[in-house]
Design a protein around this motif. Structure first.
Motif, PDB file in Angstrom:
ATOM      1  N   ASP A 270       0.829  -1.209   0.000  1.00  0.00           N
ATOM      2  CA  ASP A 270       0.000   0.000   0.000  1.00  0.00           C
ATOM      3  C   ASP A 270       0.861   1.256   0.000  1.00  0.00           C
ATOM      4  O   ASP A 270       0.593   2.201  -0.745  1.00  0.00           O
ATOM      5  N   ALA A 271       1.926   1.254   0.809  1.00  0.00           N
ATOM      6  CA  ALA A 271       2.824   2.417   0.861  1.00  0.00           C
ATOM      7  C   ALA A 271       3.555   2.595  -0.459  1.00  0.00           C
ATOM      8  O   ALA A 271       3.767   3.719  -0.912  1.00  0.00           O
ATOM      9  N   ARG A 272       3.951   1.491  -1.078  1.00  0.00           N
ATOM     10  CA  ARG A 272       4.653   1.590  -2.353  1.00  0.00           C
ATOM     11  C   ARG A 272       3.760   2.185  -3.433  1.00  0.00           C
ATOM     12  O   ARG A 272       4.171   3.098  -4.154  1.00  0.00           O
TER      13      ARG A 272
ATOM     14  N   LYS B 145       1.026   4.019  -3.100  1.00  0.00           N
ATOM     15  CA  LYS B 145       0.662   5.415  -2.817  1.00  0.00           C
ATOM     16  C   LYS B 145       1.829   6.357  -3.096  1.00  0.00           C
ATOM     17  O   LYS B 145       1.621   7.483  -3.570  1.00  0.00           O
ATOM     18  N   SER B 146       3.047   5.937  -2.806  1.00  0.00           N
ATOM     19  CA  SER B 146       4.201   6.798  -3.047  1.00  0.00           C
ATOM     20  C   SER B 146       4.565   6.867  -4.524  1.00  0.00           C
ATOM     21  O   SER B 146       5.211   7.817  -4.967  1.00  0.00           O
ATOM     22  N   PHE B 147       4.136   5.878  -5.301  1.00  0.00           N
ATOM     23  CA  PHE B 147       4.531   5.804  -6.706  1.00  0.00           C
ATOM     24  C   PHE B 147       3.514   6.459  -7.633  1.00  0.00           C
ATOM     25  O   PHE B 147       3.880   7.089  -8.617  1.00  0.00           O
ATOM     26  N   LEU B 148       2.231   6.336  -7.318  1.00  0.00           N
ATOM     27  CA  LEU B 148       1.180   6.813  -8.217  1.00  0.00           C
ATOM     28  C   LEU B 148       0.694   8.213  -7.832  1.00  0.00           C
ATOM     29  O   LEU B 148       0.881   8.657  -6.689  1.00  0.00           O
ATOM     30  N   ASP B 149       0.079   8.890  -8.768  1.00  0.00           N
ATOM     31  CA  ASP B 149      -0.361  10.277  -8.573  1.00  0.00           C
ATOM     32  C   ASP B 149      -1.393  10.380  -7.451  1.00  0.00           C
ATOM     33  O   ASP B 149      -2.283   9.518  -7.322  1.00  0.00           O
ATOM     34  N   ASP B 150      -1.269  11.459  -6.676  1.00  0.00           N
ATOM     35  CA  ASP B 150      -2.238  11.801  -5.626  1.00  0.00           C
ATOM     36  C   ASP B 150      -2.397  10.705  -4.580  1.00  0.00           C
ATOM     37  O   ASP B 150      -3.428  10.644  -3.891  1.00  0.00           O
ATOM     38  N   GLN B 151      -1.407   9.804  -4.484  1.00  0.00           N
ATOM     39  CA  GLN B 151      -1.457   8.696  -3.529  1.00  0.00           C
ATOM     40  C   GLN B 151      -2.760   7.905  -3.664  1.00  0.00           C
ATOM     41  O   GLN B 151      -3.328   7.418  -2.698  1.00  0.00           O
ATOM     42  N   TRP B 152      -3.211   7.757  -4.911  1.00  0.00           N
ATOM     43  CA  TRP B 152      -4.477   7.068  -5.161  1.00  0.00           C
ATOM     44  C   TRP B 152      -4.281   5.951  -6.159  1.00  0.00           C
ATOM     45  O   TRP B 152      -3.527   6.078  -7.130  1.00  0.00           O
ATOM     46  N   TYR B 153      -4.965   4.830  -5.920  1.00  0.00           N
ATOM     47  CA  TYR B 153      -4.982   3.734  -6.883  1.00  0.00           C
ATOM     48  C   TYR B 153      -6.249   2.922  -6.677  1.00  0.00           C
ATOM     49  O   TYR B 153      -6.885   2.975  -5.626  1.00  0.00           O
ATOM     50  N   GLU B 154      -6.607   2.162  -7.708  1.00  0.00           N
ATOM     51  CA  GLU B 154      -7.780   1.292  -7.650  1.00  0.00           C
ATOM     52  C   GLU B 154      -7.325  -0.159  -7.768  1.00  0.00           C
ATOM     53  O   GLU B 154      -6.699  -0.543  -8.766  1.00  0.00           O
ATOM     54  N   ARG B 155      -7.617  -0.930  -6.735  1.00  0.00           N
ATOM     55  CA  ARG B 155      -7.251  -2.350  -6.758  1.00  0.00           C
ATOM     56  C   ARG B 155      -8.085  -3.088  -7.800  1.00  0.00           C
ATOM     57  O   ARG B 155      -9.301  -2.922  -7.868  1.00  0.00           O
ATOM     58  N   LEU B 156      -7.420  -3.901  -8.581  1.00  0.00           N
ATOM     59  CA  LEU B 156      -8.103  -4.686  -9.593  1.00  0.00           C
ATOM     60  C   LEU B 156      -8.680  -5.950  -8.957  1.00  0.00           C
ATOM     61  O   LEU B 156      -7.994  -6.641  -8.193  1.00  0.00           O
ATOM     62  N   LYS B 157      -9.938  -6.239  -9.254  1.00  0.00           N
ATOM     63  CA  LYS B 157     -10.545  -7.465  -8.751  1.00  0.00           C
ATOM     64  C   LYS B 157      -9.999  -8.645  -9.537  1.00  0.00           C
ATOM     65  O   LYS B 157     -10.046  -8.668 -10.766  1.00  0.00           O
ATOM     66  N   LEU B 158      -9.469  -9.644  -8.831  1.00  0.00           N
ATOM     67  CA  LEU B 158      -8.782 -10.751  -9.469  1.00  0.00           C
ATOM     68  C   LEU B 158      -9.620 -12.022  -9.429  1.00  0.00           C
ATOM     69  O   LEU B 158     -10.389 -12.239  -8.478  1.00  0.00           O
ATOM     70  N   PRO B 159      -9.477 -12.875 -10.430  1.00  0.00           N
ATOM     71  CA  PRO B 159     -10.239 -14.135 -10.453  1.00  0.00           C
ATOM     72  C   PRO B 159      -9.822 -15.043  -9.292  1.00  0.00           C
ATOM     73  O   PRO B 159      -8.673 -15.018  -8.843  1.00  0.00           O
TER      74      PRO B 159
ATOM     75  N   ASN C 111      -5.090  -0.242 -23.090  1.00  0.00           N
ATOM     76  CA  ASN C 111      -3.984   0.353 -23.847  1.00  0.00           C
ATOM     77  C   ASN C 111      -3.056   1.165 -22.928  1.00  0.00           C
ATOM     78  O   ASN C 111      -2.716   2.308 -23.208  1.00  0.00           O
ATOM     79  N   ARG C 112      -2.630   0.526 -21.835  1.00  0.00           N
ATOM     80  CA  ARG C 112      -1.766   1.176 -20.852  1.00  0.00           C
ATOM     81  C   ARG C 112      -0.439   0.431 -20.694  1.00  0.00           C
ATOM     82  O   ARG C 112      -0.392  -0.791 -20.881  1.00  0.00           O
ATOM     83  N   PRO C 113       0.628   1.120 -20.326  1.00  0.00           N
ATOM     84  CA  PRO C 113       1.875   0.439 -19.977  1.00  0.00           C
ATOM     85  C   PRO C 113       1.682  -0.424 -18.727  1.00  0.00           C
ATOM     86  O   PRO C 113       0.818  -0.137 -17.894  1.00  0.00           O
ATOM     87  N   PHE C 114       2.500  -1.460 -18.620  1.00  0.00           N
ATOM     88  CA  PHE C 114       2.432  -2.362 -17.473  1.00  0.00           C
ATOM     89  C   PHE C 114       3.744  -2.281 -16.705  1.00  0.00           C
ATOM     90  O   PHE C 114       4.825  -2.420 -17.280  1.00  0.00           O
ATOM     91  N   ILE C 115       3.641  -2.040 -15.398  1.00  0.00           N
ATOM     92  CA  ILE C 115       4.815  -1.897 -14.537  1.00  0.00           C
ATOM     93  C   ILE C 115       4.768  -2.987 -13.472  1.00  0.00           C
ATOM     94  O   ILE C 115       3.754  -3.161 -12.800  1.00  0.00           O
ATOM     95  N   MET C 116       5.872  -3.708 -13.314  1.00  0.00           N
ATOM     96  CA  MET C 116       5.951  -4.793 -12.345  1.00  0.00           C
ATOM     97  C   MET C 116       7.007  -4.478 -11.279  1.00  0.00           C
ATOM     98  O   MET C 116       8.156  -4.196 -11.601  1.00  0.00           O
ATOM     99  N   PHE C 117       6.588  -4.506 -10.003  1.00  0.00           N
ATOM    100  CA  PHE C 117       7.517  -4.418  -8.883  1.00  0.00           C
ATOM    101  C   PHE C 117       7.697  -5.838  -8.338  1.00  0.00           C
ATOM    102  O   PHE C 117       6.792  -6.394  -7.721  1.00  0.00           O
ATOM    103  N   ALA C 118       8.852  -6.429  -8.604  1.00  0.00           N
ATOM    104  CA  ALA C 118       9.093  -7.826  -8.233  1.00  0.00           C
ATOM    105  C   ALA C 118       9.829  -7.913  -6.900  1.00  0.00           C
ATOM    106  O   ALA C 118      10.780  -7.170  -6.651  1.00  0.00           O
ATOM    107  N   ALA C 119       9.365  -8.831  -6.052  1.00  0.00           N
ATOM    108  CA  ALA C 119      10.047  -9.141  -4.786  1.00  0.00           C
ATOM    109  C   ALA C 119       9.582 -10.530  -4.378  1.00  0.00           C
ATOM    110  O   ALA C 119       8.487 -10.677  -3.842  1.00  0.00           O
TER     111      ALA C 119
END
Length: 316
Positions: free
Chosen positions: A60-62, A64-78, A155-163
């Motif tokens: 969550d901290a990552r 919020k610190s990475f995306l604009d306005d500390q806002w994001y929408e979680r994608l519902k996953l199968p 039609n958006r870029p995809f960014i992966m934070f791997a750990a």
């Protein structure tokens, strides 16, 4: 009878009581041993201010610190089968999953979010190492594939934070099947001409490093991140040689051509934004464009200022 010990001290203790102090107020730097107040660490994006050591940061901290306005929408996953192999070691796999879900508040080790990066819409997938070592199972593989499909749809870029520590042993061959699945999804993203940026954080190892984490258009790593397939001790025992102290670190891999760049956490936002705009052949972000316009206007006005004639001395 000691009236101070038996009477005065108990009365004082009962008046003021004993306060419970959380044991995580101060965090120790793994490099220097310095104790850092947790609030100061959080305000600095979980980077030790004095040493620059990059601690593990919550998902969550990552985001919020990475995306604009500390806002994001979680994608519902199968949903996927919880325990397809009915696995049990010290405890049942279903109990282990329940334990980590209660501990982290996450369904599994990968979160996919929609947001914007300096006004550029993106899809971001992020491993959480605190969920079973960020291991890759059926749920995590499905999350990554779903995220890539959404990136293609929107039609958006995809960014992966791997750990990650690699594939999840409790799911056996089914976890290994996520490696070709995610690889095929990355190929579909590339066919659409959409950028795929990978940020390798500490640690990124095992099957994850042998698949989608090393298939990006651009590979970025945080300073000091451990990146590799097998562990250093395993390799040393296999080849019977002593490896360098900095072996498998981000800096070592960059020096040997495995990474494009090593970027501190504070600089990831502007760096990735610039890269995406170059790959998408887009103009710079609004703020940067405004700054460049102001600079160009100032330069133009400076060159058009009337100069004194050659036979006339300049004003003092």
């Amino acid at each position: 009878m000691n009236w101070i010990t038996n009477y005065v001290r108990p009365r004082i203790n009962s008046m003021f009581g004993k306060r419970d102090i959380p044991d995580n107020l101060w965090i120790k730097c793994p490099e220097t041993g310095e104790m850092v107040f947790h609030k100061e660490l959080e305000d600095n994006f979980w980077v030790i201010p004095s040493s620059g050591y990059h601690m593990k940061i919550p998902v969550d901290a990552r985001l919020k610190s990475f995306l604009d306005d500390q806002w994001y929408e979680r994608l519902k996953l199968p949903s996927v089968p919880q325990d397809p192999l009915k696995f049990r070691d010290v405890k049942r796999y279903t109990d282990r999953l329940k334990e980590y879900r209660n501990k982290t508040g996450l369904d599994d080790s990968v979160v996919v979010a929609l947001g914007s990066l300096e006004d550029l819409p993106v899809v971001v997938a992020c491993h959480d190492f605190t969920f079973m070592g960020g291991s890759l199972g059926m749920a995590a593989g499905e999350a990554i594939v779903t995220g890539i499909m959404k990136a293609i749809e929107f039609n958006r870029p995809f960014i992966m934070f791997a750990a990650s520590g690699g594939a999840r042993m409790q799911e056996g061959i089914l976890s290994l099947m996520q490696l070709p699945r995610t690889t095929a999804a990355v190929d579909m993203l590339r066919e659409k001409g959409l950028p795929y940026i990978v940020v390798l954080t500490n640690p990124t190892t095992g099957g994850v490093s042998a698949s989608y984490a090393m298939l990006g258009d651009i590979h970025i790593a945080e300073p000091g991140a451990v990146i590799g397939f097998a562990g250093k001790r395993v390799i040393e025992q296999t080849i019977r040689e002593k490896l360098p102290d900095d072996f498998q670190t981000a800096e070592y891999l960059k020096a040997h051509g495995m990474l494009d760049m090593v970027v501190p956490r504070h600089e990831l936002r502007p760096t990735i934004s610039r890269i995406l705009r170059i790959l998408l052949k887009m103009p710079p972000s609004a703020d940067r464009a405004a700054i460049e316009t102001d600079v160009q206007d100032d330069a133009a006005s400076a060159t058009t200022t009337e100069k004194p004639a050659a036979d006339q001395p300049a004003a003092a």
